[in-house]
Design an enzyme around this catalytic site. Structure first.
Site, PDB file in Angstrom:
ATOM      1  N   CYS A 167       0.866  -1.174   0.000  1.00 43.41           N
ATOM      2  CA  CYS A 167       0.000   0.000   0.000  1.00 43.41           C
ATOM      3  C   CYS A 167       0.904   1.225   0.000  1.00 43.41           C
ATOM      4  CB  CYS A 167      -0.946  -0.021   1.203  1.00 43.41           C
ATOM      5  SG  CYS A 167      -0.121   0.028   2.796  1.00 43.41           S
ATOM      6  N   THR A 168       0.360   2.399   0.322  1.00 42.38           N
ATOM      7  CA  THR A 168       1.141   3.633   0.200  1.00 42.38           C
ATOM      8  C   THR A 168       2.318   3.684   1.171  1.00 42.38           C
ATOM      9  OG1 THR A 168      -0.963   4.689  -0.293  1.00 42.38           O
ATOM     10  CG2 THR A 168       0.924   6.146   0.073  1.00 42.38           C
TER      11      THR A 168
END
Ligand SMILES: [Zn+2]
Ligand SMILES: [Zn+2]
Length: 349
Positions: free
Chosen positions: A207-208
């Site tokens: 994810c980020t």
């Protein structure tokens, strides 16, 4: 001998001095940092902690957004390099937060307008009815450092799983990554059944910044997936430490910047203009505050549609002024009057 400074010379002289002053200001201006971090660590009195932490952040002149829950902290803060260093040192001095891995970006201006510290039930909303089933402090996917992720990601028995939402992976994702049709991370648990075919593979989530993966990978383990890994520090850390190879497009971020570059090895643009289909990496929010859709739009269509996703939104009476960035803030910045003129009173937060 009579000597007179011609107006032209005088002018050049003033310009030269002015430029020196400006570049001096610019050098000074560049000394802001934006910090991205999270940690799963028990905070007994999270509500009290949140209000104390807000005072602390304000005393340092920081702006940003922090979520405090019994399970930990999730934050992005921005401020002078000095304030950010003090912030990092203070958190690291607390045994609960000693291991936080701060991702530091140099920015030209603070990435937020205001400082918010909010108390919530989870630091990232997972959509699990009982979030206590999943506790990343007890069980989560094996952490992969960026260089280990790079070495492993193309192996035959590895599935790279993007756990982010549609508007994020539409803007950029890893080559060959599996994505999910979700509008929000809280929809992730409902999609796990679609992944059943990968049960015998090595699953690597990303994810980020890593925070969602702590829960997503924990949930996969809970659901019987055996060999689960996660990209530690997310796309952001991978970009900084491993050059971002094979990340296609840009990475959506949750601050004024909207997106950041990740790949300095083999970058490509994968996203296209929502309106005309031309390749573009520019992410904006629709200028109609009641729509506020996150989407990619080229500069030409941005001009024609004034930053709106459609003609209907363009005709909306509350349409905000499009300044070319496609980012709208709730509160005018008190210190910058030039910018203030452009700011309208709606939020996309
Ligand atoms: Zn276009
Ligand atoms: Zn719209």
């Amino acid at each position: 001998m009579f000597f007179q400074l011609s107006p032209f010379t005088l002018n050049s002289y003033i310009c030269a001095s002015f430029n020196t002053v400006c570049s001096g200001i610019n050098e000074f201006m560049a000394k802001y940092n934006t910090l991205l971090y999270y940690c799963y660590s028990t905070i007994a009195d999270a509500e009290q902690f949140a209000s104390d932490h807000l005072k602390f952040c304000k005393s340092l002149g920081l702006t940003g957004r922090i979520i405090v829950a019994e399970e930990g902290l999730n934050g992005t803060v921005s401020g002078s390099a000095e304030a950010c260093t003090t912030y990092i040192d203070t958190l690291h001095a607390d045994p609960r937060f000693a291991s936080i891995d701060f991702k530091v970006d140099e920015v030209d201006e603070p990435s937020f307008i205001k400082m918010h510290v909010r108390h919530k039930s989870e630091i990232v909303h997972s959509g699990l009815r009982d979030p206590h089933i999943i506790n990343p402090q007890k069980q989560t996917g094996k952490h992969l450092e960026p260089k280990d992720f790079l070495a492993m990601k193309d192996a035959e028995d590895v599935v790279i799983l993007d756990v982010r939402s549609n508007y994020e992976h539409n803007l950029g994702k890893f080559k060959n990554a599996v994505t999910l049709d979700i509008e929000n991370f809280r929809d992730f648990p409902a999609k796990i059944n679609e992944l059943a075919k990968y049960k015998d593979k090595k699953i690597v989530t990303y994810c980020t910044g890593g925070i969602k993966c702590e829960k997503a990978s924990a949930l996969l383990l809970h659901e019987g997936f055996k060999d689960v890994y996660q990209l530690y520090g997310g796309i952001i850390k991978y970009g900084k430490e491993a050059g971002g190879k094979d990340f296609e497009g840009k990475c959506y971020v949750f601050d004024n910047r909207l997106s950041v570059e990740v790949n300095s090895v083999n970058p490509v643009v994968v996203s296209t203009c929502f309106n005309c289909g031309k390749p573009t990496a520019k992410m904006i929010n629709c200028a109609n505050p009641e729509c506020n859709e996150h989407f990619t739009q080229c500069d030409e269509c941005g001009e024609t549609l004034e930053g709106c996703c459609s003609a209907e939104c363009q005709a909306h009476p509350r349409k905000r002024v499009y300044d070319g960035t496609g980012y709208y803030v709730k509160v005018p910045q008190p210190v910058n009057t030039a910018k203030r003129a452009k700011i309208v009173t709606e939020s996309n937060l």
